[in-house]
Design an enzyme around this catalytic site. Structure first.
Site, short mmCIF file in Angstrom:
data_model
loop_
_atom_site.label_atom_id
_atom_site.label_comp_id
_atom_site.label_asym_id
_atom_site.label_seq_id
_atom_site.Cartn_x
_atom_site.Cartn_y
_atom_site.Cartn_z
N GLY A 66 0.77 -1.01 0.07
CA GLY A 66 -0.10 0.00 -0.08
C GLY A 66 0.95 1.14 0.01
N PRO A 70 5.54 -2.29 1.60
CG PRO A 70 7.78 -3.40 0.81
CD PRO A 70 7.18 -1.89 1.15
CG ASP A 182 -9.56 3.36 5.64
OD1 ASP A 182 -10.46 3.49 4.99
OD2 ASP A 182 -8.45 2.72 4.85
#
Length: 409
Positions: A66, A70, A182
């Site tokens: 993201g 990694p 999130d």
């Protein structure tokens, strides 16, 4: 030699956090001192241990990547499997999220929150080490036409209940109240027994106990963010409640909210679910993988969860239940009478906040094109999944290419 390595690791980690917190002003001074937590918890890994565990971060062990960097699967000498998240040295946003996640998870312990095992710093390398969840993330199942078949209603309900308990802990029972910001299917990891664990705290915020909300930069994922947060930057625990409601409706329908296209007359999954609910046809939104295997008792429970999902996604945050109330509702017998939900907060609508004389506010919905519709987001294992940096104004005209809303400066 081990003592020297451990001492050096503590020294490097302290330097990292001192650099991060310098110049933050009074807000930074009010936050928990992570240096003290690191020393107290002794959650330290040597770089050599992690190199051996991941076979020198071999590409075959890579789980995903993201904005943070990694993530690799590893195996320690004692047999424990781990997920190793490396900070990308070129990621400015990742540095902020690395510090945020380490600080918050250092003191969080709950069966439905992913366990941070430790930290490592080695030169320019900054690494977080987590427990490894073998079934990976929920989105790998719920949005896959074949793999979703293993998620019968009993497992889906267990996931809904577990995420609710995890959020209740973060909002009310943790060391300091935490807003995740999130919550989504790709940030829910599953263990071998299908128990859910909330992951990816890179955008989470500590929340002042004596305040109803805070005004902050907007960061999150399209289709999961509450309208008052997107439009006004007003962040409260009710933003997580909204995201949880979206997740519930996705689990029941097997459809993504931000790429929904089953009904051309509906703006998204929430709009569709609400219309079916008002027409007393709520079971039409049920995933076909559930329809053939559900008993009469589970059908009643599914109907109850659809109503809970709609209550959590109401446009007016004041009308959304708290996570404590959600946990109570989920514990009730199917068929129990619940409140009637009002219209959900749907992208493509304008949400106007009206101030009352007592200082409180309500949100009204008007038709129109308030902000951009969601973009598609490819499924990846999200032990980390970050947003890129950009400017976000009240009138939003751009969405992030991976479904993430950018973070404002």
């Amino acid at each position: 030699m081990k003592v020297i390595l451990k001492s050096k690791c503590i020294e490097n980690l302290m330097k990292t956090f001192k650099l991060f917190h310098s110049g933050r002003g009074s807000d930074g001074q009010k936050e928990e001192n992570l240096e003290q937590i690191v020393v107290q918890e002794q959650k330290l890994f040597s770089f050599e241990t992690l190199v051996a565990a991941t076979r020198d971060f071999h590409v075959d062990n890579k789980l995903g990547e993201g904005g943070f960097g990694p993530v690799y699967k590893g195996k320690l000498g004692d047999g424990r499997e781990i997920a190793v998240k490396k900070l990308s040295q070129s990621s400015r946003q990742g540095t902020r999220e690395f510090m945020n996640e380490a600080k918050l998870l250092a003191r969080v312990q709950h069966r439905n929150v992913v366990n941070l095992l430790g930290y490592c710093t080695h030169g320019a390398e900054n690494i977080l080490v987590y427990e490894y969840l073998p079934r990976e993330s929920l989105d790998k199942f719920i949005f896959d036409s074949e793999r979703k078949k293993v998620l019968d209603w009993e497992r889906r309900f267990r996931i809904i209940s577990g995420v609710a308990r995890g959020l209740l802990y973060l909002h009310e029972d943790s060391h300091s109240p935490v807003i995740h910001r999130d919550i989504k299917a790709s940030n829910i990891l599953l263990d071998l027994k299908w128990a859910p664990k909330i992951a990816d705290f890179g955008m989470a915020r500590l929340f002042p106990e004596d305040q109803t909300h805070v005004n902050t930069r907007v960061a999150g994922t399209n289709g999961y963010m509450a309208p008052e947060y997107v439009i006004h930057g007003r962040l409260s625990v009710k933003a997580d409640v909204f995201s949880f409601g979206v997740l519930v409706l996705e689990l029941i329908s097997g459809q993504r909210n931000y790429t929904f296209s089953l009904d051309l007359d509906s703006q998204n999954l929430l709009d569709w679910a609400y219309k079916l609910y008002k027409k007393k046809r709520r079971l039409e939104m049920m995933d076909s993988a559930l329809a053939s295997s559900s008993s009469s008792s589970s059908i009643e429970q599914i109907c109850m969860c659809i109503q809970i999902g709609l209550l959590c996604t109401q446009a007016d945050p004041a009308k959304r239940p708290t996570m404590r109330r959600v946990v109570v509702m989920l514990s009730k017998n199917p068929g129990t009478t619940l409140e009637e939900p009002t219209k959900p907060g749907c992208p493509g609508s304008i949400y106007r906040r009206t101030l009352k004389p007592d200082g409180s506010s309500t949100f009204t919905v008007a038709s129109g094109s308030g902000f951009t519709t969601e973009s598609s987001f490819p499924s990846t294992l999200n032990y980390s999944n970050s947003a890129s940096t950009s400017t976000l104004s009240t009138s939003i005209s751009h969405s992030h290419g991976k479904g993430k809303r950018p973070i404002q400066g």
